[in-house]
Write a protein that holds these residues in place. Sequence first.
Motif, PDB file in Angstrom:
ATOM      1  N   VAL A   1       4.755   0.544   0.871  1.00 14.56           N
ATOM      2  CA  VAL A   1       5.223  -0.309   1.966  1.00 14.56           C
ATOM      3  C   VAL A   1       4.591  -1.681   1.793  1.00 14.56           C
ATOM      4  O   VAL A   1       3.529  -1.826   1.184  1.00 14.56           O
TER       5      VAL A   1
ATOM      6  N   GLU B   1       3.579  -5.194   4.092  1.00 16.39           N
ATOM      7  CA  GLU B   1       3.419  -5.719   5.446  1.00 16.39           C
ATOM      8  C   GLU B   1       2.812  -7.109   5.380  1.00 16.39           C
ATOM      9  O   GLU B   1       1.960  -7.406   4.537  1.00 16.39           O
TER      10      GLU B   1
ATOM     11  N   SER C   1       0.842  -1.195   0.000  1.00 17.91           N
ATOM     12  CA  SER C   1       0.000   0.000   0.000  1.00 17.91           C
ATOM     13  C   SER C   1       0.879   1.248   0.000  1.00 17.91           C
ATOM     14  O   SER C   1       2.093   1.188   0.227  1.00 17.91           O
TER      15      SER C   1
ATOM     16  N   ASP D   1       1.722   4.777   1.794  1.00 17.79           N
ATOM     17  CA  ASP D   1       1.535   5.361   3.118  1.00 17.79           C
ATOM     18  C   ASP D   1       1.547   6.890   3.107  1.00 17.79           C
ATOM     19  O   ASP D   1       1.582   7.523   4.163  1.00 17.79           O
TER      20      ASP D   1
ATOM     21  N   ALA E   1       5.177  -2.530   8.782  1.00 17.59           N
ATOM     22  CA  ALA E   1       5.185  -2.032   7.404  1.00 17.59           C
ATOM     23  C   ALA E   1       6.603  -1.669   7.002  1.00 17.59           C
ATOM     24  O   ALA E   1       7.259  -0.857   7.652  1.00 17.59           O
TER      25      ALA E   1
END
Length: 238
Positions: A85, A87, A78, A80, A105
Motif C-alpha cells: 500500500v 500512503e 509498506s 499490510d 493507505a
Amino acid sequence: MAIEFDQQIFNPLEVVEENDEEPPLMQRDTAMLVLHQGLQSPRKWPLSRNRPIVIGRSDTCDVVLADRQVSRFHARISWDGQQYVIEDLGSKNGTHVNGESPQGAIPLTDGDEFQIGIRFKLAFVDDGATAPLALETEKGLSLDKGSRTLHIGKKVVSPPLSLPQYLLLELLWDADGRIVTRDEIVNVVWSADNFEGISEQAIDALVRRLRERIAEIDAKTDYIITVRGHGFRLINCT
C-alpha cells in the motif's frame, strides 16, 4: 497558484517497526519501485515486506527526491499483510495515484503509477512481473556524448544531429529536468557568434528542428517542454 512547502518533522521509523527476520516459508520478494520520470536515467528500488520504503526530500529517506515540491517525508510504501500500500505522509502537495489524490493507505497493483510533486513519476512493479514496462519501452532518450549519438529506445537518430541541435540537447540533458532559459541556450549554442543579435525566433526554430528530429522515431512523446515565460525543459520518459 503558489506552492506551499511543509515544515513538518516526521520520523517514519516511529510508525512501523523493522523486523530483521523473514516470515516463515517466505522468500524476499522481488516487487520494486521504478522511477521513470524526473531524472535522465531510470532508477529502481526493491521492496521488502518487512520494512517500509519512505519517499521524500530528506537525506534520511529510502528514496530521496531532491526537489522543493517534494516534502521532507512525502509518502510511504509498506506491506499490510496482504498487499503493498502507499500512503501520503501529510505532504503539502499530495501524492497522486493513477491521476487521483486518494486518502489513506491505497492498495497497489502491478503497473500503478504515482506522482510525487510535479517532476517525479514512479511505477509499482509487483512480485512476479517479468520486467518494468518503463525499462522495456521503445521510448526514452539516451545520449552518447563521446560519439554525439542520440538513441531513442533502441534506435539511433540518423543522420546525426547538427552541431547546434546537439549542443541544445546536451544542455537540456545536463540540466537534469531543470528549466533551461533562452539566455543559456544562446550562450551555449551561439557562444562564438554575436549572440546579442540572436532572436527568440531563432531559438524557437532550433528547438522546433530538434523536436522534429526526435519525432522521426518517436512522434507520440513530447520530450522537450516549453515553459512559457521561462524557457525549455527536457522530460525523458525512460
